[in-house]
Scaffold this motif. Sequence first.
Motif, mmCIF file in Angstrom:
data_model
loop_
_atom_site.group_PDB
_atom_site.id
_atom_site.type_symbol
_atom_site.label_atom_id
_atom_site.label_comp_id
_atom_site.label_asym_id
_atom_site.label_seq_id
_atom_site.Cartn_x
_atom_site.Cartn_y
_atom_site.Cartn_z
ATOM 1 N N LYS A 44 0.833 -1.206 0.000
ATOM 2 C CA LYS A 44 0.000 0.000 0.000
ATOM 3 C C LYS A 44 0.868 1.256 0.000
ATOM 4 O O LYS A 44 0.611 2.202 -0.758
ATOM 5 C CB LYS A 44 -0.912 -0.023 1.227
ATOM 6 N N ALA A 45 1.906 1.271 0.835
ATOM 7 C CA ALA A 45 2.795 2.440 0.908
ATOM 8 C C ALA A 45 3.571 2.621 -0.390
ATOM 9 O O ALA A 45 3.777 3.758 -0.844
ATOM 10 C CB ALA A 45 3.763 2.285 2.075
ATOM 11 N N ALA A 46 3.990 1.531 -1.022
ATOM 12 C CA ALA A 46 4.715 1.621 -2.295
ATOM 13 C C ALA A 46 3.809 2.156 -3.401
ATOM 14 O O ALA A 46 4.235 2.993 -4.210
ATOM 15 C CB ALA A 46 5.278 0.257 -2.680
ATOM 16 N N ASN A 47 2.569 1.703 -3.443
ATOM 17 C CA ASN A 47 1.621 2.209 -4.447
ATOM 18 C C ASN A 47 1.342 3.691 -4.237
ATOM 19 O O ASN A 47 1.273 4.468 -5.194
ATOM 20 C CB ASN A 47 0.321 1.413 -4.404
ATOM 21 N N GLU A 57 11.594 11.750 -4.260
ATOM 22 C CA GLU A 57 10.233 11.986 -3.766
ATOM 23 C C GLU A 57 9.534 10.679 -3.418
ATOM 24 O O GLU A 57 8.834 10.592 -2.403
ATOM 25 C CB GLU A 57 9.408 12.740 -4.811
ATOM 26 N N VAL A 58 9.713 9.666 -4.255
ATOM 27 C CA VAL A 58 9.082 8.366 -4.010
ATOM 28 C C VAL A 58 9.627 7.755 -2.718
ATOM 29 O O VAL A 58 8.869 7.278 -1.872
ATOM 30 C CB VAL A 58 9.302 7.419 -5.212
ATOM 31 N N ALA A 88 5.925 4.571 5.945
ATOM 32 C CA ALA A 88 6.499 3.499 6.755
ATOM 33 C C ALA A 88 6.549 3.883 8.231
ATOM 34 O O ALA A 88 6.347 3.035 9.103
ATOM 35 C CB ALA A 88 7.890 3.148 6.245
ATOM 36 N N SER A 89 6.808 5.144 8.518
ATOM 37 C CA SER A 89 6.841 5.563 9.917
ATOM 38 C C SER A 89 5.435 5.560 10.524
ATOM 39 O O SER A 89 5.277 5.254 11.705
ATOM 40 C CB SER A 89 7.484 6.936 10.058
ATOM 41 N N ILE A 90 4.438 5.867 9.725
ATOM 42 C CA ILE A 90 3.056 5.857 10.220
ATOM 43 C C ILE A 90 2.573 4.425 10.433
ATOM 44 O O ILE A 90 1.954 4.105 11.444
ATOM 45 C CB ILE A 90 2.124 6.603 9.243
ATOM 46 N N SER A 104 13.069 0.043 3.917
ATOM 47 C CA SER A 104 12.963 1.500 3.953
ATOM 48 C C SER A 104 12.906 2.013 2.516
ATOM 49 O O SER A 104 12.979 1.244 1.565
ATOM 50 C CB SER A 104 14.162 2.096 4.688
ATOM 51 N N GLY A 105 12.801 3.304 2.391
ATOM 52 C CA GLY A 105 12.750 3.914 1.066
ATOM 53 C C GLY A 105 13.996 3.622 0.241
ATOM 54 O O GLY A 105 13.926 3.535 -0.986
ATOM 55 N N ASN A 106 15.142 3.456 0.896
ATOM 56 C CA ASN A 106 16.379 3.160 0.172
ATOM 57 C C ASN A 106 16.386 1.766 -0.442
ATOM 58 O O ASN A 106 17.174 1.489 -1.337
ATOM 59 C CB ASN A 106 17.588 3.316 1.095
ATOM 60 N N ASP A 107 15.520 0.874 0.040
ATOM 61 C CA ASP A 107 15.454 -0.487 -0.486
ATOM 62 C C ASP A 107 14.536 -0.619 -1.700
ATOM 63 O O ASP A 107 14.463 -1.693 -2.294
ATOM 64 C CB ASP A 107 14.965 -1.446 0.608
ATOM 65 N N LEU A 108 13.835 0.444 -2.044
ATOM 66 C CA LEU A 108 12.906 0.399 -3.176
ATOM 67 C C LEU A 108 13.651 0.469 -4.503
ATOM 68 O O LEU A 108 14.673 1.131 -4.625
ATOM 69 C CB LEU A 108 11.913 1.552 -3.093
#
Length: 116
Positions: free
Chosen positions: A47-50, A61-62, A70-72, A79-83
């Motif tokens: 859901k967060a990735a979409n 930005e993504v 992810a924090s919420i 984390s965002g760096n793994d995307l």
Amino acid sequence: MKRVASRSRQRGLSFIGLVFLVAILVAVVGIGSQSVPVFLEYQAITKAANKAAAEGNTVAEVKASFDRAASIDDIKSISGNDLQVSKVNDKVVVGFEYSREIHLVGPAYLVYRFKR
């Protein structure tokens, strides 16, 4: 001629059969109770990735949008760096890959690998 009533065959579980069945049920419930949070986190990550793909136009930005979500949602596996962020036909596409381990007993682990 007299008929002698034969002993009817017993039906049902023996005590050892019952213990074996209870042990299997306990193992299934134990593994299932540890697996449910893993799959709930996977759904939150998807859901967060979409959402991040829909909100962001650049890689930074993504990733920032994903980190906020992810924090919420208390996402700790990635984390965002793994995307893996890419563009296909002017549309941002977000992928990820990670694994989670659940310790069962002794040296035995159950490993879930997720890829999108």
